[in-house]
Scaffold this motif. Structure first.
Motif, short mmCIF file in Angstrom:
data_model
loop_
_atom_site.label_atom_id
_atom_site.label_comp_id
_atom_site.label_asym_id
_atom_site.label_seq_id
_atom_site.Cartn_x
_atom_site.Cartn_y
_atom_site.Cartn_z
N MET A 1 0.86 -1.19 0.00
CA MET A 1 0.00 0.00 0.00
C MET A 1 0.89 1.24 0.00
SD MET A 1 -3.24 0.89 0.10
CE MET A 1 -4.23 2.36 0.39
N PRO A 2 0.60 2.22 -0.84
CA PRO A 2 1.45 3.42 -0.91
C PRO A 2 1.23 4.32 0.29
CG PRO A 2 -0.45 3.69 -2.30
CD PRO A 2 -0.51 2.27 -1.80
N LEU A 3 2.11 5.27 0.44
CA LEU A 3 1.96 6.31 1.43
C LEU A 3 0.98 7.34 0.89
CD1 LEU A 3 3.19 7.48 4.16
CD2 LEU A 3 4.67 8.83 2.67
N ILE A 4 -0.06 7.67 1.67
CA ILE A 4 -1.06 8.64 1.24
C ILE A 4 -0.78 9.99 1.88
CG2 ILE A 4 -3.51 9.25 1.25
CD1 ILE A 4 -4.20 6.34 1.15
N ILE A 5 -0.64 11.01 1.05
CA ILE A 5 -0.39 12.38 1.51
C ILE A 5 -1.67 13.19 1.30
CG2 ILE A 5 1.01 14.45 1.22
CD1 ILE A 5 3.25 12.67 0.16
N ILE A 6 -2.15 13.83 2.38
CA ILE A 6 -3.39 14.60 2.32
C ILE A 6 -3.05 16.08 2.36
CG2 ILE A 6 -5.60 15.07 3.44
CD1 ILE A 6 -5.38 12.31 4.74
N SER A 7 -3.47 16.80 1.35
CA SER A 7 -3.25 18.25 1.30
C SER A 7 -4.57 18.95 1.04
CB SER A 7 -2.24 18.60 0.19
OG SER A 7 -2.11 20.00 0.06
N HIS A 8 -5.09 19.58 2.08
CA HIS A 8 -6.34 20.34 1.97
C HIS A 8 -6.11 21.71 2.63
CE1 HIS A 8 -10.51 21.59 2.39
NE2 HIS A 8 -10.86 20.60 1.58
N PRO A 9 -6.61 22.80 2.04
CA PRO A 9 -6.35 24.12 2.62
C PRO A 9 -6.90 24.30 4.03
CG PRO A 9 -7.99 24.23 0.84
CD PRO A 9 -7.36 22.88 0.78
N SER A 10 -7.89 23.51 4.42
CA SER A 10 -8.43 23.57 5.78
C SER A 10 -7.84 22.44 6.62
CB SER A 10 -9.96 23.46 5.76
OG SER A 10 -10.45 23.26 7.07
N THR A 11 -7.10 22.79 7.66
CA THR A 11 -6.53 21.76 8.53
C THR A 11 -7.62 20.99 9.24
OG1 THR A 11 -4.64 23.25 8.87
CG2 THR A 11 -4.82 21.37 10.34
N PHE A 12 -8.71 21.67 9.55
CA PHE A 12 -9.87 21.01 10.17
C PHE A 12 -10.34 19.85 9.30
CE2 PHE A 12 -14.62 21.48 11.21
CZ PHE A 12 -14.52 20.71 12.35
N VAL A 13 -10.45 20.10 7.99
CA VAL A 13 -10.88 19.06 7.06
C VAL A 13 -9.81 17.99 6.92
CG1 VAL A 13 -11.52 18.59 4.66
CG2 VAL A 13 -12.38 20.64 5.79
N SER A 14 -8.54 18.37 6.86
CA SER A 14 -7.46 17.40 6.68
C SER A 14 -7.45 16.36 7.79
CB SER A 14 -6.10 18.12 6.64
OG SER A 14 -6.00 18.94 5.51
N TYR A 15 -7.60 16.80 9.04
CA TYR A 15 -7.62 15.86 10.16
C TYR A 15 -8.81 14.92 10.06
CZ TYR A 15 -4.18 18.87 12.54
OH TYR A 15 -3.06 19.59 12.89
N THR A 16 -9.97 15.47 9.69
CA THR A 16 -11.17 14.63 9.55
C THR A 16 -10.98 13.60 8.44
OG1 THR A 16 -12.47 16.58 10.18
CG2 THR A 16 -13.68 14.68 9.39
N LEU A 17 -10.38 14.01 7.32
CA LEU A 17 -10.11 13.10 6.22
C LEU A 17 -9.17 11.97 6.65
CD1 LEU A 17 -9.62 15.62 3.26
CD2 LEU A 17 -11.52 14.03 3.55
N ALA A 18 -8.12 12.32 7.38
CA ALA A 18 -7.17 11.31 7.83
C ALA A 18 -7.84 10.30 8.75
CB ALA A 18 -5.99 11.98 8.55
N HIS A 19 -8.67 10.79 9.68
CA HIS A 19 -9.39 9.89 10.58
C HIS A 19 -10.32 8.98 9.80
CE1 HIS A 19 -11.34 8.64 14.33
NE2 HIS A 19 -12.50 8.83 13.73
N CYS A 20 -11.00 9.53 8.81
CA CYS A 20 -11.94 8.75 8.00
C CYS A 20 -11.21 7.68 7.19
CB CYS A 20 -12.71 9.67 7.08
SG CYS A 20 -13.96 8.85 6.08
N ILE A 21 -10.07 8.01 6.60
CA ILE A 21 -9.31 7.03 5.82
C ILE A 21 -8.84 5.88 6.70
CG2 ILE A 21 -7.16 6.69 4.53
CD1 ILE A 21 -7.51 9.49 3.40
#
Length: 303
Positions: A1-21
């Motif tokens: 499995m590759p390393l997934i890098i999340i880049s979103h302008p809202s840090t609030f959204v980025s953390y939520t995305l990481a938790h969801c993944i």
């Protein structure tokens, strides 16, 4: 499995995305690793980490009844929300009623403030709303993500480029395949504190459960997001995203995720506060990732 890098302008959204993944794929892919890019904001710019609003970012209220239904209902369910909000100072509501202020306390030199009467309860499937503070929620999420040992964080200044950061990360992970989830946005986004604070509501709280104990003071003012959206004419539907895959160097696959239903206030201001807006983006991302996993046989074999 590759390393997934999340880049979103809202840090609030980025953390939520990481938790969801993590919640969605970790069971099937134990080797999953994530990197969250924390975007630093320019002076006067938007975002929860702007020094001008770090301590005064308002408590927010959302409805759990009128929010759009998610496609991935088996993932983004009430249990997921409970886990997401655990130990983050969130207040669950069993009733939300707008009330007209009485003549007492009126100041004729000031506008009449809307008042919401809310009933507090323990978390349950019958909850009709939530009150939370974005900073408390973010701090709690970051702590949980860091303690998982599966997520690392890097900072990106406004003057830096994402591709340069990716190149630096790749030097630390030799022969590692990368998938970069790059949410494109308006680079000139600005935080409008006046607009946010002009939509605060006074809060009158009641409770029928004497066992409810909070280690913080229940707020007296909140930003009731449904009211804010209605007054600013924000579409209540979640934005739709399309994606484009670009193959870079060193086994890097950049997935540019583009908002097809851009709305200035929703996507530059409210995105830093609205939990269900973040969950709507998670819902879109799961669909996009599932398509990518099906396209890439290497991913598919790991599933």
């Amino acid at each position: 499995m590759p390393l997934i890098i999340i880049s979103h302008p809202s840090t609030f959204v980025s953390y939520t995305l990481a938790h969801c993944i993590l919640q969605t794929y970790l069971v099937r892919v134990p080797s999953l690793k994530l990197v969250v890019v924390e975007h630093q904001q320019v002076n006067g710019g938007g975002g929860l980490f702007n020094k001008s609003n770090h301590d005064i970012s308002p408590w927010c209220g959302v409805s759990m009844v009128n929010n759009p239904h998610f496609v991935n209902k088996d993932i983004l369910n009430f249990e997921f929300i409970i886990d997401l909000l655990k130990n983050s100072g969130s207040i669950y509501l069993s009733r939300v009623i707008p009330i007209i202020p009485t003549h007492q306390g009126y100041n004729m030199d000031k506008p009449i403030t809307n008042v919401l009467e809310v009933s507090i309860e323990n978390p349950s499937n019958s909850s009709v709303g939530l009150i939370y503070h974005p900073i408390l929620l973010m701090n709690n999420l970051r702590f949980k993500l860091f303690n998982s040992g599966l997520v690392s964080f890097v900072s990106l200044s406004p003057s830096s480029k994402l591709n340069i950061l990716i190149s630096q990360i790749s030097k630390q992970y030799i022969n590692q395949e990368f998938v970069v989830l790059d949410f494109k946005s308006n680079d000139n986004a600005r935080y409008d504190s006046f607009l946010i604070n002009s939509n605060l509501s006074k809060l009158h709280t009641t409770t029928t459960n004497i066992n409810i104990v909070y280690n913080f003071k229940i707020p007296s003012d909140i930003l009731w997001i449904p009211r804010f959206k209605a007054m600013t004419n924000i579409p209540f539907t979640n934005p739709l995203y399309s994606y484009q895959i670009h193959h870079g160097q060193d086994q890097t696959k950049v997935v540019q995720i583009i908002n097809q239903t851009y709305h200035k206030i929703r996507d530059e201001i409210i995105i830093h506060y609205d939990l269900f807006q973040s969950l709507g983006i998670c819902d879109n991302l799961i669909q996009i990732l599932n398509q990518i996993l099906l396209i890439n046989r290497r991913f598919k074999s790991n599933l």
